[in-house]
Scaffold this motif. Structure first.
Motif, PDB file in Angstrom:
ATOM      1  N   ALA A 139      71.475  39.647  22.854  1.00 35.31           N
ATOM      2  CA  ALA A 139      71.812  38.221  22.833  1.00 35.31           C
ATOM      3  C   ALA A 139      70.997  37.467  21.790  1.00 35.31           C
ATOM      4  CB  ALA A 139      71.578  37.604  24.208  1.00 35.31           C
ATOM      5  N   GLY A 140      69.853  37.989  21.439  1.00 39.76           N
ATOM      6  CA  GLY A 140      68.997  37.314  20.469  1.00 39.76           C
ATOM      7  C   GLY A 140      68.018  36.346  21.076  1.00 39.76           C
ATOM      8  N   SER A 141      68.140  36.080  22.380  1.00 44.37           N
ATOM      9  CA  SER A 141      67.183  35.206  23.067  1.00 44.37           C
ATOM     10  C   SER A 141      67.237  35.474  24.565  1.00 44.37           C
ATOM     11  CB  SER A 141      67.471  33.732  22.796  1.00 44.37           C
ATOM     12  OG  SER A 141      68.579  33.298  23.549  1.00 44.37           O
ATOM     13  N   ASP A 171      57.816  35.914  18.739  1.00 45.01           N
ATOM     14  CA  ASP A 171      58.954  35.458  19.544  1.00 45.01           C
ATOM     15  C   ASP A 171      59.315  36.519  20.583  1.00 45.01           C
ATOM     16  OD1 ASP A 171      60.550  37.434  18.283  1.00 45.01           O
ATOM     17  OD2 ASP A 171      61.090  36.050  16.689  1.00 45.01           O
ATOM     18  N   PRO A 191      62.156  38.320  21.339  1.00 49.44           N
ATOM     19  CA  PRO A 191      62.731  39.605  20.916  1.00 49.44           C
ATOM     20  C   PRO A 191      61.716  40.531  20.240  1.00 49.44           C
ATOM     21  CG  PRO A 191      64.257  37.841  20.406  1.00 49.44           C
ATOM     22  CD  PRO A 191      62.966  37.191  20.851  1.00 49.44           C
ATOM     23  N   THR A 192      60.859  39.986  19.393  1.00 52.37           N
ATOM     24  CA  THR A 192      59.831  40.807  18.743  1.00 52.37           C
ATOM     25  C   THR A 192      58.839  41.330  19.774  1.00 52.37           C
ATOM     26  OG1 THR A 192      60.043  39.519  16.713  1.00 52.37           O
ATOM     27  CG2 THR A 192      58.050  40.849  16.958  1.00 52.37           C
ATOM     28  N   ASP A 210      69.994  33.506  26.775  1.00 56.77           N
ATOM     29  CA  ASP A 210      71.390  33.934  26.765  1.00 56.77           C
ATOM     30  C   ASP A 210      71.626  35.249  27.495  1.00 56.77           C
ATOM     31  OD1 ASP A 210      72.005  31.690  25.225  1.00 56.77           O
ATOM     32  OD2 ASP A 210      71.605  32.755  23.355  1.00 56.77           O
ATOM     33  N   LEU A 214      67.692  41.511  23.635  1.00 54.16           N
ATOM     34  CA  LEU A 214      67.768  41.883  22.221  1.00 54.16           C
ATOM     35  C   LEU A 214      69.189  41.755  21.686  1.00 54.16           C
ATOM     36  CD1 LEU A 214      65.306  44.896  22.255  1.00 54.16           C
ATOM     37  CD2 LEU A 214      64.908  42.636  21.266  1.00 54.16           C
TER      38      LEU A 214
END
Length: 137
Positions: A103-105, A32, A34-35, A108, A101
């Motif tokens: 925001a998680g996506s 994904d 972030p990773t 966003d 990172l």
């Protein structure tokens, strides 16, 4: 010293092609965003550190030898592009990846054109390294 300059140029070119144009895009097919960003930060920090060392060795080899005008200009261009990437573009990329990172996506986080600048500069650097490498043969 011309042989050292040639070896450093081709080594640098191979590293940029392998990381920037092979590893970087492929990792996002497997993990994904972030990773992938986390991995990319580590990989590009290492690549840029090695590039900086190679750039110093290239400059010393070019200045110490008689590389010819074309090799000297192309080698200097590659070093200059790296400097612009590290000082001018990487901070924006770091801010963007920090935002993603946090925001998680990516959706966003605020948009940024820094990645396009970095890729464009990579293409210029690749061209400069090819020209320098061929001129040094």
């Amino acid at each position: 010293m011309t042989e050292l300059a040639a070896a450093v140029t081709w080594l640098w070119l191979g590293m940029v092609l392998a990381i920037s144009f092979l590893e970087a895009p492929l990792k996002f097919q497997v993990v994904d965003i972030p990773t992938g960003l986390g991995i990319g930060r580590v990989v590009f920090r290492a690549l840029n550190s090695v590039e900086a060392v190679l750039a110093v060795v290239l400059v010393v080899a070019l200045v110490s030898g008689d590389p010819g005008r074309t090799a000297g200009i192309a080698g200097a261009a590659a070093v200059l592009v790296l400097a612009v990437q590290l000082v001018g573009v990487r901070p924006s990329l770091t801010r963007r990846s920090d935002a993603v990172l946090a925001a998680g996506s990516a959706e966003d986080a605020p948009r940024s054109h820094a990645h396009l600048w970095y890729v464009g500069l990579e293409l210029v650097k690749v061209a400069a390294l090819v020209v320098a490498g061929v001129a040094l043969l």
